[in-house]
Write a protein that holds these residues in place. Structure first.
Motif, PDB file in Angstrom:
ATOM      1  N   GLN A 140       0.962  -1.520   0.073  1.00 35.67           N
ATOM      2  CA  GLN A 140      -0.197  -0.404   0.734  1.00 35.67           C
ATOM      3  C   GLN A 140       0.965   1.216   0.033  1.00 35.67           C
ATOM      4  OE1 GLN A 140      -2.874  -0.292  -0.465  1.00 35.67           O
ATOM      5  NE2 GLN A 140      -4.463  -0.408   1.132  1.00 35.67           N
ATOM      6  N   PRO A 166       3.625  -1.337  10.704  1.00 33.38           N
ATOM      7  CA  PRO A 166       2.119  -2.033  11.563  1.00 33.38           C
ATOM      8  C   PRO A 166       2.201  -1.591  13.368  1.00 33.38           C
ATOM      9  CG  PRO A 166       3.781  -4.115  10.030  1.00 33.38           C
ATOM     10  CD  PRO A 166       3.834  -3.088  10.210  1.00 33.38           C
ATOM     11  N   PRO A 189      -3.680   3.110   9.724  1.00 29.81           N
ATOM     12  CA  PRO A 189      -4.701   3.127   9.170  1.00 29.81           C
ATOM     13  C   PRO A 189      -5.583   3.413  10.441  1.00 29.81           C
ATOM     14  CG  PRO A 189      -3.485   1.416   7.467  1.00 29.81           C
ATOM     15  CD  PRO A 189      -2.596   2.145   8.942  1.00 29.81           C
ATOM     16  N   CYS A 190      -5.285   2.068  11.648  1.00 27.59           N
ATOM     17  CA  CYS A 190      -6.068   1.576  12.595  1.00 27.59           C
ATOM     18  C   CYS A 190      -6.125   2.732  13.972  1.00 27.59           C
ATOM     19  CB  CYS A 190      -5.997  -0.026  13.475  1.00 27.59           C
ATOM     20  SG  CYS A 190      -6.508  -0.660  11.403  1.00 27.59           S
ATOM     21  N   ILE A 191      -7.158   2.603  14.022  1.00 29.65           N
ATOM     22  CA  ILE A 191      -7.106   4.229  15.129  1.00 29.65           C
ATOM     23  C   ILE A 191      -6.819   3.072  16.329  1.00 29.65           C
ATOM     24  CG2 ILE A 191     -10.037   3.414  16.089  1.00 29.65           C
ATOM     25  CD1 ILE A 191      -8.418   6.848  16.691  1.00 29.65           C
ATOM     26  N   GLU A 192      -6.024   2.109  16.957  1.00 21.54           N
ATOM     27  CA  GLU A 192      -6.180   1.208  17.591  1.00 21.54           C
ATOM     28  C   GLU A 192      -4.273   1.670  17.839  1.00 21.54           C
ATOM     29  OE1 GLU A 192      -8.041  -0.223  15.706  1.00 21.54           O
ATOM     30  OE2 GLU A 192     -10.129  -0.874  17.029  1.00 21.54           O
ATOM     31  N   VAL A 252      -3.296   4.033  16.628  1.00 23.11           N
ATOM     32  CA  VAL A 252      -2.788   5.431  16.981  1.00 23.11           C
ATOM     33  C   VAL A 252      -2.543   5.337  19.251  1.00 23.11           C
ATOM     34  CG1 VAL A 252      -4.159   7.383  16.850  1.00 23.11           C
ATOM     35  CG2 VAL A 252      -4.100   6.364  14.923  1.00 23.11           C
ATOM     36  N   GLU A 265      -6.734  14.092  10.301  1.00 22.57           N
ATOM     37  CA  GLU A 265      -6.145  12.678   8.753  1.00 22.57           C
ATOM     38  C   GLU A 265      -7.119  14.243   7.772  1.00 22.57           C
ATOM     39  OE1 GLU A 265     -10.622  11.269   9.591  1.00 22.57           O
ATOM     40  OE2 GLU A 265     -10.146   9.678   8.395  1.00 22.57           O
ATOM     41  N   HIS A 323     -10.416   6.510   3.192  1.00 18.28           N
ATOM     42  CA  HIS A 323     -10.187   6.926   4.375  1.00 18.28           C
ATOM     43  C   HIS A 323      -8.246   6.080   4.402  1.00 18.28           C
ATOM     44  CE1 HIS A 323      -8.402   6.039   8.468  1.00 18.28           C
ATOM     45  NE2 HIS A 323      -7.686   4.820   8.145  1.00 18.28           N
ATOM     46  N   TYR A 362      -4.184   7.394   9.795  1.00 15.99           N
ATOM     47  CA  TYR A 362      -4.290   8.510  11.004  1.00 15.99           C
ATOM     48  C   TYR A 362      -3.046   9.083  10.754  1.00 15.99           C
ATOM     49  CZ  TYR A 362      -8.773   6.684  12.353  1.00 15.99           C
ATOM     50  OH  TYR A 362     -10.121   6.536  12.738  1.00 15.99           O
ATOM     51  N   ARG A 398      -9.084  16.819   9.562  1.00 19.38           N
ATOM     52  CA  ARG A 398      -9.429  16.401  10.738  1.00 19.38           C
ATOM     53  C   ARG A 398      -8.897  15.979  12.239  1.00 19.38           C
ATOM     54  NH1 ARG A 398     -15.400  13.848  12.194  1.00 19.38           N
ATOM     55  NH2 ARG A 398     -14.240  12.271  10.793  1.00 19.38           N
ATOM     56  N   SER A 408      -9.742  -1.069  13.343  1.00 17.65           N
ATOM     57  CA  SER A 408     -10.592  -0.277  13.200  1.00 17.65           C
ATOM     58  C   SER A 408     -10.551   1.559  12.463  1.00 17.65           C
ATOM     59  CB  SER A 408     -11.833   0.260  14.995  1.00 17.65           C
ATOM     60  OG  SER A 408     -12.016  -1.028  15.290  1.00 17.65           O
ATOM     61  N   HIS A 409     -11.211   1.217  11.821  1.00 13.43           N
ATOM     62  CA  HIS A 409     -10.486   2.482  10.678  1.00 13.43           C
ATOM     63  C   HIS A 409     -12.409   2.961   9.589  1.00 13.43           C
ATOM     64  CE1 HIS A 409     -10.377  -0.135   7.218  1.00 13.43           C
ATOM     65  NE2 HIS A 409      -9.461  -0.586   7.865  1.00 13.43           N
TER      66      HIS A 409
END
Lengths: 289, 486, 289, 486
Positions: A85, A183, A208-211, A213, A232, A277, A280, B426, D435-436
Motif C-alpha cells: 500500500q 504495523p 490505518p487503524c485507530i488502535e 494510533v 486525518e 480513509h 491517521y 480533521r 477499526s478505521h
C-alpha cells in the motif's frame, strides 16, 4: 533528468512519464533502440524521445499522440509499481509540511515500502539533506535501491534492510524528522527518539487503524514526546462539467404549447466515490528535556 | 549548486539576539524578533525577551515579576495527575457553591507569589464537583483556569508549519483563508524544491512566498509578481531567512506583464521613460499607504513589526521602505526622502530588468498563484512564462472562479492533468478510552486547481484542444451521460 | 398546536417559536395576559399571539417585528433548554430512517436527556406508536415529563426514572427499535435485546468516543445482533453570498491607465468553522435465531 | 383520525404470497414480489420464492438444487473462526502456488454437493499463505471466495432504509443521485408525519413519495405533482403499502400549476374541453413510452416488475396502465383499448379535480421537491400552495441551482431560515484492533435547500424583503466584511 532537478531534454537512461490523456499514464525507462507499445501505436525511443524536450507531443505509429513528461515524485506516486500500500500526495503534502522538511533536512523513514514517500522526501531535502530509509522486506529494500539509482537520487538516500522495531534506523542523533509507516509504530518510538537530534526534532506516524494510533500516542507520551496531535486529511476532487437542467413546464397561461427549455451552467461536481480513509497521521515533537 | 548558500551553523538551535522567533502559548502563536529591552505583548501579557537569548528553541518560559521570562521544565499536562473523571454527570447540581476557595483566598495565594500552575491545582482540589464532572467538563475547567492563571510561553523556531497555522488561526483574511494543509498541497503539487526557477503570484502577506523560499533553501530563483506598488512580505520576514536567500528573489509588477508578453517591455525604454517613472511613484504612494495601515494591523495582532535594529534591511528592500517612510515623516524633509527614494527606485528598476530577463526566457519550472484576484487572467498570462512539463497550482478561496479558470485553460490548451480539488482536515483527540475527532473542524480551506504544462504548438492549437477535450475527459463516463440527460 | 399535529391558529397554552431573524429565535409558552420582552420590544400574548395564525408577522412595541412559528421537533431541538449534550437534526434524521421509524412504531430510548430526540421520535411514531424513554437523572426525567405534557404529546410517551444498564427499559418484547445514548451502551445491550419484539427489530447506539463503539460492537456480536454497521454523519452548511473578485491589472498594451474591474457572482461558501464530530452511530438488527 | 387505517396484523412479520419483499445477498438488494412458481434472477443466480412463504422476514435461505430455497441458520461471519492474521506481509511472496486445491478438486467438491460455505472453508485451509496475510488481505480473500461459491439470500421487509440504500447503490441515476442520508434529512427537515397534507414533486422513481407515505402511515393526504403524462411510482410499489394508503394520494400535472395559480383552472371547464383531453392523450403516449422502456430497465436491474396477479391494481392507477398497455398490444385491438383508456381518463380527471381543490386551499403542511428539473421555478410556484409556518425542502444533485433558488426565494419573500447544506457520510469498520473508516466513501449525495414559510403580505412585500435581507443575514459578520473587501 533526475527526480530532484529539472532538465530540458530527454536523454538515455531517463525515466519519463508517457501521458495518454484521461489521467492515464505510465513510466518508461528511455533506452536507445527501445520501443514502447501504447494504444495509439509504438513509441520509438531513439526517434521520438531522446533529444526531445520534456512536455513534447509525440505522434505514435498509429497516428495517435501522447505527451512525454518530466518525472516528479508526484507523477511517480501515480505510476510506481505497487509492492505495498502506498502513501499518496495528499498525505505526503501534510507530512512534509508538518515535519518541517526542507533542503538540508536529515530524515529517517520506515518502511520504505514502494518508495512513494521516499521520493518526495528526497526531492525536498536535496541537495544538502539525506534520507535514511529502513525496510525489513529484503526484496523491497533491493528494489527501492535500484529505483533510487535509476532516478539518480541515490546519493541522497541510504537504504537499510532491517527491522526498525528491533534494530532502529542505524543512525543516532542525526535526524531532523522521523517518519513511521509500520504495523506496530509504538515499538519503534524509542528508536525514533534515538535517531532524532539531541536538540529535538519532529516525528510522524501513519496508521490505518485507530488502535494503532492509541498505542502510538501512549508510547509517545511515555518517551516524553510533546505536542502530540493526530489528524486525518482527505482529498475532495471535483469534475468540471456542463450541467443541463430542464426547466419544468408549468403550463403557460396564454400559450397552449408547453414552454420548454433548459438551464445550462458550468459546475464542479464531487466524484461519486472517493477515498474515505487512508490513515491517521500522528505528529509529535521530541521534547528538549 | 551547493557552494553559494549559507549552511546552518552548529549552534542553530540556540536563540540569538535578532532572531525571528514565534511565541507559543497553548495553541496561540505570535511572531516576533528577539530584541533586548523591547517590551512584547502577547495574550494580554507583556514581558521582555532578553532572557530567552542563548536558550534552545523549544524552551518553555514562565513570566515572572517585572516581565522577566524564567525557563521552566516542561510540565506534563495537568490532567494526567488528576484523572478521576466521573462517568456521567448525573450527580452534579449546579448551585454556584462548588468552589471552596474565595476570590480573597486566590488573591492571597497570588500575593504570596504562588505560581499560576499551583493556583490551578489548588482550585481543582478545592472544587467539590471537579471529580464528579465528566472528562470533557474537567478538561474545559482546567483549560479555563490555566488560561487565567498561568503564563507559560514556549519560544519556537519559525517555519511554514508554524506560520501558516498562526495566520490561519488568527488572521485568515490576510492569507485569503488558505488553510495550512492547502498550502502544504500547493508546495507538493508544485514540486517546489531546491534549484527551481519559480513564479509566485500571491497576496497572502508573503506567506506563500516564504513557504516556497523555505522549500527552495536558497537554491534556484524566484520571481514574485506583485500588484500595486510593491510586493507585501510581512509574513516572509517572519521566517528569518538568511540574507543569501534574498539574492535570487526578484519581483516584477503585474501591471507590466502584458508589455512583457507583447514584447513592448524593453530594458532600453525603461530608464528614460518619464511616464513610467511617474506611474511607479504613484504606485509607491499606494504601497506606502498600504504599509502604513496593513503592518499596523499586523502589529496589533500576530506579528511584531521591526522598527529598528533591522538586520535584514539590505536584503529585504521592499519592506525596508517602511522605516524610511517613518523616518521621513519624523524629519519632515520631503526632499531628502525623494532623493533617497529615487536611488531606491533605480535599484528597483535594475532588479526589475533582471526579473524581466528571467521571465522572458519562458522556462520557469513552475507557477504558484494564490491571490485575492480572479485567477483566470493571472493563470492565462503567467503560464506563458512556464516551460513545458512543469506543474502549476492556482489557489482560490472560492470554487466557482476555478471552475471558470479550468474551462478557460482547457480552451487555451497546453495544459494537461487539470485537477480541481480541496482537502478536508480533521483533528483528533486521542486519549485512553475517550478518543474521537475534535468537536469543531474547519468548514473549508480553499480550493486548488493544478495541472501540468505541455508543448502548445500554435499552428496545431485548435485541433489539439478538440482532441484534448476528447481524451482529457475524466473517468466517470456513465455519470456524464446521466448528467447530460438530466 | 401539538408537536405531532399542525394547527392554524395560536391558542392559550401553546408553545410558539419567536423568530427574530439571523437564525435567532426562542420558545414561548403562550399565556393570556403575559408579555415577552425581545430586542424589538414587547410582545403581548393576548393581543399579538392568541388567535393569530402561526407564521404571522408580529410588530413589537418598538416597531421591530418578529415571526411567530408553529413548533416542530426540529425547531425545538434548536431552542430547548440544554440539560445535557443533545442530538441535532442531522443525526436524528439518519437515526429515524435507519431505525425504520414510522407511525405505529414502538420505541425504547435511553437516556431521555434534554428530550431532543424524544420529540422527534414521538412526532414520527404518533398517532399509533409509543415511546418508552428511560432517564436515570431524576430531575431530568421530571422535566421531560413536564415538557411532553406542555407540548401535548404525553399520551405517546412513558418516562421512567431508572438506570437502564441495571433495570432495562421496563418493558419486554414490545419494541420495534431501541436507541441508546448512554456512557456505557455495552452494558445495556442485553436489556435492549429483551425490549425488542421477539420477531426482531432495530437498534442504534450513539457514542462520542471510538472506544465506546468498540465495546458496543463486541457486546452486540455477543448478543447475536446482526448487520452491525457504524457510521458518522456531518452537516456541511453553505452561506449564499455575492463574491467580488477584482480583476488584476496586467497593464493594457495600448491604454496607459490600468484596466480595473471585478467579477461578481453568487456563491455557496462553506462555513469557516463547523461541527467536526457529534458521535458515532452504530446500527444493528436483532437476529431471528 | 385513527379509525380509517389498517393496522399491522399480528402475523405481519411472516412472509405471505403476494408480498413485496427485498432480497439481500451480502450488501446487494433486489426488490421483488413473492409469487409462486415465478423464476427470480438475482446476482446471476435464479431460484423460486415459493419456500419463503410462511417464514419470518429476516430469514436467510440457501439456493439448493432446482432453484429451491432452503432456510439456513444465520452463520456468523466466517472471519471470526479463522482469525489468525499476520501482522504484516513481509513473508509473502506471490508465486501463484499458494492454493493447494486444484480446479478439479473444487469441481469434485461441488459435484459431491458440498455447500458453498464449506468450499470456502476448504479453500482457506488449503491456502498456504492465508494465515500470513494481513487481516485486510484475508477479508478480501474471503469476500471474493464467498461471493463465488456461496448463494445465501436473506428476505427482508421493504422500508425507506432498504429501498433508498438499494437505489443509491445500484441505480442512482433513477433517483437523481440522492444518497439515502440526504433523503433521511428531507423527511426530518420536512417534518413529515401522520396527518400532514403534503405536496411532493419528485422524479426519483417514486422513492421519495414512498418515503413520505411510509412516514405518514396512511394518515393525512399527499398531492404528487408530476411532469409529462403521469407520475412514476416504480419504487413506491416496492414498499408494498396497504391499499388504504392510496386513498388519500392524489396526483396533479405540473403543466396545470400556472392555470391553478391564475385561477384559469376550473372543474367546469375540464370535461368538455377537447383540447385538454387531446393533450392528456398525447401526454399519455409519452408516459406509455416511458413505461415501455424505463421499467424494462428496472426489471433487468433491481426491481421485478409485476405483470399479473396485481393486488394493488385498484389503488395504483398509474402504474397499472402498463399491464393494460401490454394487454392491448397482445390483443391488437385498438378500439377496446381506447374505450378502456377513456374510462380511466374520466376517473383520473375526477381525482385531478379533487387534487386541484386540495391545492387551492393553499394550506399544505409542507413541500418536498426532488427532481431532475431546475428547482427554482418549481419552488417559486409550488410554495404558493403551502400554509405559513410550514417547512419545505428542495433537493438538487448540484449546488449551483440551489444557490440561485436561494437568491430567488429571498427576493420573493415569505420564507425564513433558508439553509443550503449537504451531509457527509462515512462508514466504519469496527473490529478488534483494526477499526478505521471504510476505505471508500461517497463523494457527494446531493444538496438541500430548506426553509420555513411565513406570512407574505403582498402590500408589505417590498419593504419586507429588504428587512428580511437585513435580519436574515447569517452570522459570520466578520467574514462577510472580509469577503466584500476581497
Amino acid at each position: 533528468m533526475s527526480f530532484v532537478e529539472y532538465e530540458e531534454l530527454i536523454k538515455e537512461g531517463d525515466t519519463a512519464i508517457i501521458f495518454l490523456g484521461h489521467g492515464s499514464m505510465f513510466p518508461v525507462q528511455v533506452q536507445r533502440g527501445a520501443q514502447t507499445q501504447t494504444k495509439y501505436g509504438v513509441i520509438r525511443h531513439s526517434a521520438h524521445l531522446i533529444g526531445q524536450p520534456f512536455g513534447s507531443r509525440v505522434t505514435c505509429s498509429k497516428g495517435g499522440w501522447v505527451y512525454v513528461l518530466h518525472p516528479t515524485p508526484e507523477l511517480w506516486t501515480l505510476n510506481l509499481p505497487h509492492r505495498t500500500q502506498i502513501l499518496y500526495s495528499t498525505d505526503i503534502s501534510i507530512i512534509t509540511m508538518m515535519l518541517e522538511l526542507k533542503p538540508g533536512s536529515v530524515v529517517c523513514e520506515s518502511g520504505t515500502g514502494s518508495g512513494s514517500l521516499s521520493h518526495a522526501i528526497i526531492r525536498t531535502v536535496a541537495p544538502t539533506g539525506h534520507l535514511h530509509t529502513v525496510e525489513f522486506h529484503q526484496q523491497r529494500a533491493q528494489k527501492a535501491e535500484e529505483e533510487f539509482r535509476e532516478h539518480r537520487v541515490d546519493r541522497w538516500v541510504t537504504v537499510r534492510n532491517q527491522d526498525v522495531c528491533k534494530n532502529g534506523f542505524g543512525v543516532s542523533h542525526v535526524a531532523d524528522a522521523v517518519f513511521l509507516d509500520i504495523p506496530s509504530p509504538w515499538e519503534a518510538i524509542g528508536h525514533a527518539k534515538d535517531a532524532l537530534k539531541v536538540e529535538g526534532g519532529r516525528l510522524c506516524s501513519f496508521s490505518p487503524c485507530i488502535e494503532q494510533v492509541q498505542r502510538t500516542c501512549q508510547a509517545l507520551a511515555e518517551h516524553g514526546f510533546i505536542e502530540v496531535t493526530t489528524l486525518e486529511i482527505l482529498l475532495r476532487e471535483y469534475n468540471v462539467r456542463t450541467a443541463n437542467l430542464p426547466l419544468p413546464d408549468l403550463g403557460g397561461a396564454l400559450d397552449p404549447l408547453p414552454v420548454l427549455g433548459e438551464a445550462q451552467f458550468k459546475i464542479g461536481v464531487p466524484l461519486r466515490e472517493t477515498v474515505g480513509h487512508t490513515g491517521y497521521l500522528t505528529f509529535a515533537s521530541k521534547s528538549l528535556f | 549548486m551547493e557552494n553559494s548558500v549559507e549552511q546552518p551553523r552548529q549552534q542553530d538551535h540556540l536563540i540569538r539576539d535578532g532572531d525571528f522567533v514565534v511565541l507559543k502559548r497553548e495553541d496561540v502563536f505570535k511572531a516576533v524578533q528577539v530584541q533586548r529591552r523591547k517590551k512584547v505583548t502577547f495574550e494580554k501579557q507583556w514581558f521582555f525577551l532578553d532572557n530567552v537569548i542563548g536558550h534552545s528553541y523549544g524552551t518553555t518560559f514562565e513570566v515572572s515579576s517585572g516581565g522577566n521570562l524564567q525557563p521552566k521544565k516542561m510540565m506534563e499536562e495537568i490532567t494526567s495527575e488528576t484523572k478521576e473523571a466521573g462517568i456521567d454527570n448525573r450527580n452534579i447540581v449546579d448551585d454556584g457553591k462548588s468552589q471552596k476557595l474565595t476570590q480573597d483566598d486566590i488573591k492571597a495565594l497570588k500575593d504570596k507569589g504562588i505560581k499560576g500552575e499551583e493556583i490551578v491545582q489548588q482550585l481543582i482540589e478545592n472544587s467539590t464537583t471537579f471529580r464528579d464532572k465528566t472528562e470533557f467538563a474537567q478538561d474545559k475547567y482546567i483549560k479555563k483556569k490555566k488560561k487565567k492563571y498561568e503564563a507559560i510561553i514556549t519560544v519556537v523556531k519559525p517555519s511554514t508549519r508554524i506560520l501558516s497555522i498562526m495566520y490561519y488561526a488568527r488572521e485568515p483574511g490576510k492569507i485569503n483563508y488558505m488553510r495550512y494543509d492547502t498550502l502544504a498541497q500547493m508546495l507538493t503539487l508544485g514540486n517546489i524544491h531546491a534549484g527551481n526557477k519559480m513564479i509566485v503570484m500571491e497576496t497572502c502577506a508573503g506567506l506563500v512566498l516564504g513557504a516556497v523560499m523555505e522549500r527552495m533553501g536558497g537554491f534556484g530563483s524566484i520571481i514574485q509578481m506583485y500588484p500595486g506598488g510593491g510586493p507585501v512580505r510581512a509574513a516572509t520576514t517572519c521566517f528569518g531567512f538568511p540574507k543569501s536567500f534574498f539574492n535570487s528573489l526578484y519581483e516584477f509588477p503585474l501591471g507590466k506583464v502584458n508589455c512583457l508578453l507583447n514584447g513592448t517591455f524593453s530594458s532600453k525604454a525603461l530608464p528614460s521613460e518619464s511616464k513610467d517613472s511617474i506611474s511607479v511613484e504613484e504606485n509607491n504612494g499606494t504601497l506606502l499607504d498600504d504599509l502604513q495601515t496593513s503592518p499596523k494591523e499586523i502589529e496589533e495582532n500576530i506579528v511584531e513589526v521591526i522598527e529598528n535594529n533591522h538586520p535584514q534591511q539590505e536584503t529585504m528592500e521592499v519592506i525596508s521602505q517602511e522605516p524610511e517612510y517613518k523616518e521621513h515623516k519624523e524629519r519632515g524633509n520631503k526632499k531628502d526622502y525623494i532623493q533617497e527614494f529615487q536611488r531606491k527606485q533605480e535599484q528597483q528598476k535594475k532588479r526589475q530588468i533582471e526579473a524581466a530577463t528571467l521571465l522572458n526566457e519562458r522556462n520557469a519550472d513552475g507557477l504558484i498563484i494564490a491571490s485575492r484576484y480572479h485567477p483566470t487572467p493571472l493563470a492565462l498570462s503567467l503560464l506563458e512564462f512556464v516551460a513545458p512539463s512543469r506543474p502549476f497550482v492556482v489557489y482560490c478561496h472560492y470554487k466557482e472562479p476555478l471552475v471558470e479558470c479550468y474551462t478557460k485553460l482547457r480552451e487555451r490548451g497546453g495544459v494537461i492533468n487539470l485537477r480541481l480539488s480541496e482537502t478536508w482536515l480533521r483533528n483528533y483527540q486521542v486519549l485512553p478510552d475517550r478518543s474521537h475527532p475534535k468537536l469543531m473542524m474547519s468548514g473549508g480551506g480553499g480550493y486548488l486547481l493544478s495541472g501540468i504544462t505541455v508543448a502548445n504548438d500554435k499552428q496545431k492549437s485548435e485541433s489539439c484542444v478538440l482532441e484534448l477535450q476528447k481524451t482529457e475527459e475524466p473517468t466517470a463516463k456513465k455519470r456524464k451521460v446521466q448528467e447530460s440527460d438530466s
